[in-house]
Design an enzyme around this catalytic site. Structure first.
Site, PDB file in Angstrom:
ATOM      1  N   LYS A   1       2.413  -6.088   6.592  1.00 44.64           N
ATOM      2  CA  LYS A   1       1.435  -6.700   5.683  1.00 44.64           C
ATOM      3  C   LYS A   1       2.077  -7.061   4.347  1.00 44.64           C
ATOM      4  O   LYS A   1       1.522  -7.823   3.583  1.00 44.64           O
ATOM      5  CB  LYS A   1       0.220  -5.798   5.492  1.00 44.64           C
ATOM      6  CG  LYS A   1       0.527  -4.428   4.967  1.00 44.64           C
ATOM      7  CD  LYS A   1      -0.640  -3.487   5.216  1.00 44.64           C
ATOM      8  CE  LYS A   1      -0.154  -2.073   5.359  1.00 44.64           C
ATOM      9  NZ  LYS A   1      -0.711  -1.362   6.464  1.00 44.64           N
TER      10      LYS A   1
ATOM     11  N   LYS B   1      10.293  -6.739  11.100  1.00 39.61           N
ATOM     12  CA  LYS B   1       9.063  -6.236  11.720  1.00 39.61           C
ATOM     13  C   LYS B   1       7.845  -6.901  11.077  1.00 39.61           C
ATOM     14  O   LYS B   1       7.873  -7.248   9.892  1.00 39.61           O
ATOM     15  CB  LYS B   1       8.977  -4.706  11.627  1.00 39.61           C
ATOM     16  CG  LYS B   1       8.628  -4.144  10.269  1.00 39.61           C
ATOM     17  CD  LYS B   1       8.087  -2.712  10.381  1.00 39.61           C
ATOM     18  CE  LYS B   1       7.442  -2.297   9.051  1.00 39.61           C
ATOM     19  NZ  LYS B   1       6.569  -1.154   9.110  1.00 39.61           N
TER      20      LYS B   1
ATOM     21  N   LYS C   1      11.233  -0.025   0.317  1.00 41.25           N
ATOM     22  CA  LYS C   1      10.032  -0.255  -0.498  1.00 41.25           C
ATOM     23  C   LYS C   1      10.371  -0.308  -1.973  1.00 41.25           C
ATOM     24  O   LYS C   1       9.800  -1.105  -2.710  1.00 41.25           O
ATOM     25  CB  LYS C   1       8.957   0.807  -0.200  1.00 41.25           C
ATOM     26  CG  LYS C   1       8.396   0.655   1.208  1.00 41.25           C
ATOM     27  CD  LYS C   1       6.961   1.091   1.376  1.00 41.25           C
ATOM     28  CE  LYS C   1       6.469   0.602   2.743  1.00 41.25           C
ATOM     29  NZ  LYS C   1       5.257   1.193   3.221  1.00 41.25           N
TER      30      LYS C   1
HETATM   31  P1  ATP Z   1       3.632  -2.309   6.644  1.00 41.25           P
HETATM   32  O1  ATP Z   1       5.104  -2.417   6.883  1.00 41.25           O
HETATM   33  O2  ATP Z   1       2.848  -3.392   7.277  1.00 41.25           O
HETATM   34  O3  ATP Z   1       3.242  -2.035   5.223  1.00 41.25           O
HETATM   35  P2  ATP Z   1       3.394   0.378   7.337  1.00 41.25           P
HETATM   36  O4  ATP Z   1       4.425   0.855   8.314  1.00 41.25           O
HETATM   37  O5  ATP Z   1       3.481   0.787   5.948  1.00 41.25           O
HETATM   38  O6  ATP Z   1       3.212  -1.144   7.502  1.00 41.25           O
HETATM   39  P3  ATP Z   1       1.035   1.744   8.164  1.00 41.25           P
HETATM   40  O7  ATP Z   1      -0.235   1.027   8.023  1.00 41.25           O
HETATM   41  O8  ATP Z   1       1.175   2.971   7.452  1.00 41.25           O
HETATM   42  O9  ATP Z   1       1.991   0.602   7.891  1.00 41.25           O
HETATM   43  O10 ATP Z   1       1.479   1.965   9.699  1.00 41.25           O
HETATM   44  C1  ATP Z   1       0.662   2.509  10.650  1.00 41.25           C
HETATM   45  C2  ATP Z   1       1.395   2.571  11.966  1.00 41.25           C
HETATM   46  O11 ATP Z   1       1.761   1.261  12.400  1.00 41.25           O
HETATM   47  C3  ATP Z   1       2.702   3.366  11.953  1.00 41.25           C
HETATM   48  O12 ATP Z   1       2.709   4.212  13.068  1.00 41.25           O
HETATM   49  C4  ATP Z   1       3.786   2.339  12.076  1.00 41.25           C
HETATM   50  O13 ATP Z   1       4.898   2.834  12.798  1.00 41.25           O
HETATM   51  C5  ATP Z   1       3.100   1.253  12.881  1.00 41.25           C
HETATM   52  N1  ATP Z   1       3.664  -0.064  12.625  1.00 41.25           N
HETATM   53  C6  ATP Z   1       3.685  -0.741  11.443  1.00 41.25           C
HETATM   54  N2  ATP Z   1       4.261  -1.946  11.580  1.00 41.25           N
HETATM   55  C7  ATP Z   1       4.618  -2.055  12.898  1.00 41.25           C
HETATM   56  C8  ATP Z   1       5.252  -3.087  13.693  1.00 41.25           C
HETATM   57  N3  ATP Z   1       5.605  -4.244  13.170  1.00 41.25           N
HETATM   58  N4  ATP Z   1       5.441  -2.844  15.003  1.00 41.25           N
HETATM   59  C9  ATP Z   1       5.071  -1.683  15.570  1.00 41.25           C
HETATM   60  N5  ATP Z   1       4.475  -0.673  14.889  1.00 41.25           N
HETATM   61  C10 ATP Z   1       4.246  -0.848  13.572  1.00 41.25           C
HETATM   62  N1  LTN Z   2       4.441   6.866   6.626  1.00 38.49           N
HETATM   63  C1  LTN Z   2       3.560   6.334   7.627  1.00 38.49           C
HETATM   64  C2  LTN Z   2       2.106   6.760   7.461  1.00 38.49           C
HETATM   65  C3  LTN Z   2       1.940   8.244   7.608  1.00 38.49           C
HETATM   66  C4  LTN Z   2       2.035   9.001   8.828  1.00 38.49           C
HETATM   67  C5  LTN Z   2       1.763  10.367   8.470  1.00 38.49           C
HETATM   68  C6  LTN Z   2       2.329   8.664  10.152  1.00 38.49           C
HETATM   69  C7  LTN Z   2       1.629   9.128   6.627  1.00 38.49           C
HETATM   70  N2  LTN Z   2       1.515  10.405   7.126  1.00 38.49           N
HETATM   71  C8  LTN Z   2       1.795  11.381   9.426  1.00 38.49           C
HETATM   72  C9  LTN Z   2       2.362   9.698  11.103  1.00 38.49           C
HETATM   73  C10 LTN Z   2       2.098  11.040  10.734  1.00 38.49           C
HETATM   74  C11 LTN Z   2       3.691   4.813   7.569  1.00 38.49           C
HETATM   75  O1  LTN Z   2       4.082   4.278   6.566  1.00 38.49           O
HETATM   76  N3  LTN Z   2       3.381   4.151   8.616  1.00 38.49           N
END
Ligand code: ATP
Ligand code: LTN
Length: 344
Positions: free
Chosen positions: A213, A210, A127
């Site tokens: 967004k 992956k 990030k």
């Molecule tokens: P992004 O990469 O889109 O910004 P993020 O991981 O920051 O996504 P969150 O909205 O915090 O997104 O994620 C919520 C949940 O979705 C988490 O448990 C994460 O593991 C799952 N997740 C995010 N992207 C994927 C993916 N491409 N495939 C499977 N699970 C995902």
């Molecule tokens: N870091 C995670 C979001 C997240 C989370 C948590 C997931 C914040 N606190 C506690 C599981 C349990 C992400 O980016 N998807």
């Protein structure tokens, strides 16, 4: 809850339920990766376990620089969580900033994790690199400490997440073990649970990344609120490969494997079995698209209904925060006592 004893007949015995917690950031529209990798599992788990789900706005604040967006995104995400099927009478759904204990425990976690450990987190590296010329807040770096607080506050046994979050659950365990070792048994050690299917949904345009967004090419990401025409368009344009044989091979054929995984998650059939019933890429793309449209349609309908009643949504979130606070404040008291802060 009934517990097993030799005097209790087996049919009367129900095993103890697990405490499950997982959270999602209100950073924009929910996509198919979030849904198949996490939300679907949250919904399926709510009747078996004692579940807590947070909308982690304090985490989203690490990358928020304009006023007004965070609250609106939080409200929209709450509507989406209820629309996908979380039942507010069963699951505890809350907004992280409504439960002040998250920030108190987060500081204690920051003091229990090392600079070196935080420097090794891949999500931070990704990030911060993606933000390039943009502002990289210290909060983005200490983010895993806040996440550890989210999890440990609720004595969570299990944390259902996509593959990308495993490292964050590992560091949470390390922090909990270190704290327990220094100050005495205080925290439950959580474990990550990832779904067999949908653990990592890949970008339709770049199937080795992956679905996310923060993608540069919108057509690789399916949003839960996309209309059927754009869902179909995105599937039809999905990147595959130059031979035309449908087989399930994640390394050699990442694009096709991703389509099969998505179709499998939507239909419940095994990807390998699905592969043998297709001879052409085109038909697989259309079927995957149609299956996703059918899965999204009732969700979209409920979402619209919920967004039309803001007062009710806010009431549901207040109920969730009250339930969350009961557990969270007991944990903070326990942690403070363990350290030996001077009581008020
Ligand atoms: P992004 O990469 O889109 O910004 P993020 O991981 O920051 O996504 P969150 O909205 O915090 O997104 O994620 C919520 C949940 O979705 C988490 O448990 C994460 O593991 C799952 N997740 C995010 N992207 C994927 C993916 N491409 N495939 C499977 N699970 C995902
Ligand atoms: N870091 C995670 C979001 C997240 C989370 C948590 C997931 C914040 N606190 C506690 C599981 C349990 C992400 O980016 N998807």
């Amino acid at each position: 809850m009934k517990t097993y004893s030799p005097e209790t007949p087996f049919d009367d015995y129900s095993p103890p339920v697990a405490r499950v917690l997982s959270c999602i950031q209100p950073t924009g529209a929910v996509h198919l990766g979030n849904y198949l990798g996490a939300l679907q599992q949250w919904v399926n788990g709510q009747h078996q376990n004692d579940v807590f789900h947070g909308i982690v706005d304090l985490h989203a604040f690490t990358v928020t620089e304009s006023p007004g967006v965070l609250g609106q995104n939080t409200l929209e995400l709450a509507a989406m969580l209820f629309a996908v099927g979380l039942d507010p009478n069963v699951a505890t759904v809350f907004v992280q900033s409504h439960v002040v204990e998250h920030t108190t425990l987060s500081w204690m976690m920051e003091c229990t994790v090392s600079f070196g450990e935080l420097s090794r987190m891949t999500q931070f590296k990704d990030k911060s690199q993606k933000r390039e010329a943009e502002f990289v807040s210290a909060g983005l770096f200490t983010y895993p400490a806040l996440q550890a607080a989210d999890i440990l506050l609720y004595d969570a046994d299990e944390v259902p997440v996509g593959d990308d979050q495993k490292q964050h659950i590992e560091i949470t365990r390390d922090i909990a073990m270190r704290f327990n070792h220094r100050f005495g048994e205080t925290f439950v050690l959580p474990k990550a649970v990832t779904p067999a299917l949908g653990a990592r949904v890949m970008d339709l345009q770049e199937p080795t990344n992956k679905m996310s967004k923060s993608t540069t090419n919108e057509s690789g990401c399916i949003y839960l609120l996309d209309d059927p025409a754009s869902i179909m368009k995105k599937f039809k344009r999905a990147v595959t490969d130059s031979d035309n044989e449908v087989s399930y091979d994640r390394d050699a054929k990442p694009g096709i494997a991703n389509l099969l995984d998505i179709l499998s998650a939507a239909t419940g059939q095994k990807p390998q079995e699905l592969a043998s019933s297709y001879s052409q890429y085109g038909a697989l793309k259309v079927d995957a698209g149609e299956a996703v449209c059918a899965m999204m349609s009732p969700i979209q309908q409920r979402y619209t209904e919920l967004m039309n009643d803001r007062a009710e949504l806010q009431r549901l979130l207040r109920v969730g925060a009250e339930k969350a606070r009961v557990v969270a404040s007991a944990t903070v008291d326990r942690a403070k006592n363990a350290v030996g802060f001077l009581p008020e």
